[in-house]
Write an enzyme that holds these catalytic residues in place. Sequence first.
Site, short mmCIF file in Angstrom:
data_model
loop_
_atom_site.label_atom_id
_atom_site.label_comp_id
_atom_site.label_asym_id
_atom_site.label_seq_id
_atom_site.Cartn_x
_atom_site.Cartn_y
_atom_site.Cartn_z
CE1 TYR A 116 37.75 33.88 33.25
CE2 TYR A 116 36.26 33.46 31.16
CZ TYR A 116 37.41 34.23 31.81
OH TYR A 116 38.45 35.09 31.29
CB SER A 155 36.40 37.21 29.15
OG SER A 155 36.00 36.05 28.32
N1 LIG Z 1 44.13 34.53 28.27
C1 LIG Z 1 43.02 34.55 27.57
O1 LIG Z 1 42.78 34.11 26.53
C2 LIG Z 1 42.07 35.52 28.06
C3 LIG Z 1 40.71 35.58 27.46
C4 LIG Z 1 39.82 36.59 27.98
C5 LIG Z 1 39.83 37.00 29.28
N2 LIG Z 1 40.96 36.77 29.93
C6 LIG Z 1 41.42 37.51 31.09
O2 LIG Z 1 42.55 38.26 31.26
C7 LIG Z 1 43.01 38.58 32.60
C8 LIG Z 1 44.44 38.06 32.44
O3 LIG Z 1 44.50 36.56 32.15
P1 LIG Z 1 45.76 35.76 31.55
O4 LIG Z 1 45.58 35.10 30.21
O5 LIG Z 1 46.94 36.72 31.78
O6 LIG Z 1 45.85 34.70 32.71
P2 LIG Z 1 46.78 34.23 33.70
O7 LIG Z 1 48.35 34.28 33.05
O8 LIG Z 1 46.42 32.98 34.48
O9 LIG Z 1 46.97 35.29 34.84
C9 LIG Z 1 45.89 35.47 35.92
C10 LIG Z 1 46.66 36.44 36.74
O10 LIG Z 1 45.71 36.50 37.85
C11 LIG Z 1 46.44 36.52 38.98
N3 LIG Z 1 45.62 35.89 40.11
C12 LIG Z 1 44.78 34.71 39.93
N4 LIG Z 1 44.22 34.37 41.18
C13 LIG Z 1 44.24 35.61 42.02
C14 LIG Z 1 43.89 35.90 43.18
N5 LIG Z 1 43.17 35.39 43.98
N6 LIG Z 1 44.36 37.09 43.84
C15 LIG Z 1 45.29 37.94 43.14
N7 LIG Z 1 45.54 37.65 41.69
C16 LIG Z 1 45.26 36.47 41.13
C17 LIG Z 1 47.67 35.36 38.63
O11 LIG Z 1 48.62 35.67 39.76
P3 LIG Z 1 49.84 34.47 39.86
O12 LIG Z 1 50.41 34.62 38.67
O13 LIG Z 1 50.60 34.70 41.09
O14 LIG Z 1 49.17 33.10 40.23
C18 LIG Z 1 47.88 35.96 37.46
O15 LIG Z 1 48.91 36.97 37.62
C19 LIG Z 1 41.89 37.70 33.32
O16 LIG Z 1 40.96 38.45 33.99
C20 LIG Z 1 41.31 36.75 32.17
O17 LIG Z 1 39.96 36.13 32.70
C21 LIG Z 1 41.79 36.20 29.31
#
Ligand SMILES: NC(=O)c1ccc[n+]([C@@H]2O[C@H](COP(=O)([O-])OP(=O)(O)OC[C@H]3O[C@@H](n4cnc5c(N)ncnc54)[C@H](OP(=O)(O)O)[C@@H]3O)[C@@H](O)[C@H]2O)c1
Length: 249
Positions: free
Chosen positions: A158, A145
């Site tokens: 985070y 991130s």
């Molecule tokens: N969205 C943003 O704006 C943003 C910005 C910067 C970085 N990121 C990074 O991008 C990545 C994906 O984010 P996203 O936006 O797609 O978030 P999201 O929709 O909340 O997805 C998070 C994913 O991680 C899984 N997860 C959470 N805890 C877990 C655990 N203990 N063991 C295994 N899986 C776990 C969740 O599984 P379940 O669905 O089964 O709960 C989900 O598939 C993350 O690493 C996040 O930090 C996102």
Amino acid sequence: MDLRGRGALVTGGSGSLGGAISVALAEAGCDIAVGYVGNRDGADDTVRAVEKLGRKACRVQVDQTDPAAIEPAVQRAARELGRLDVLVNNAGWNIGIPFTDLDKLTTEIWERIFHTNVRGPFQLARAAAVRMRAQGAGRIVNIASVAGVKPTGSSIAYAASKAALIHLTRCLAVALAPAITVNCVAPGLVEGTRMAQRIPPEVVDRVLREAVLQRAADAGDIANQVVTFCRADSITGQVVVIDAGVHFH
Ligand SMILES: NC(=O)c1ccc[n+]([C@@H]2O[C@H](COP(=O)([O-])OP(=O)(O)OC[C@H]3O[C@@H](n4cnc5c(N)ncnc54)[C@H](OP(=O)(O)O)[C@@H]3O)[C@@H](O)[C@H]2O)c1
């Protein structure tokens, strides 16, 4: 690396970005193991989207805060796909706690964030690397991130965990060379995602105001960068920030 017929495990494949990354890798020719922890419906949606592209897909349930769950999950992905060439450490967890509210950052929250965002990806990479080395080559892409580059984001824990994931990328690039490349994409805010919903609204407003491209990051750009890293044969230990130009100056 020619990605046609390769096996890829995408952790957090049930989530917003993980779904987009899974589809982009499938379009490039990969079969996909879709990781998830609790959102089985989300994982099934991604499995169907991959299968629609004519590629093989399976669901892999794993709580990556649990060290004992890592090896069975990687084993299952490799068995179902018949091989494992690509690991995308995309799963992550966050919670909105203002930086100034130090007391709200409990030991439990700190540990959940670090176990999910740093220790899990390390243990997954270690387990996947055994298979990749046996096959002669592999690709690992970590999703960090901008919060790991600048002191910003949903909480101090985070931001610190994503900084650790960025440096873990470089350390693993050394440890796993020459067979395996390890790279990192550091996204900025992606609107409409579950993670973005946990970011305080004033932070979201500021990001959109300050982006030189006057927009948020694009999930498709992030997914395509993952594919580019996986195709490349001479890129390792690199971090690409995709944030519409908030954090480069
Ligand atoms: N969205 C943003 O704006 C943003 C910005 C910067 C970085 N990121 C990074 O991008 C990545 C994906 O984010 P996203 O936006 O797609 O978030 P999201 O929709 O909340 O997805 C998070 C994913 O991680 C899984 N997860 C959470 N805890 C877990 C655990 N203990 N063991 C295994 N899986 C776990 C969740 O599984 P379940 O669905 O089964 O709960 C989900 O598939 C993350 O690493 C996040 O930090 C996102």
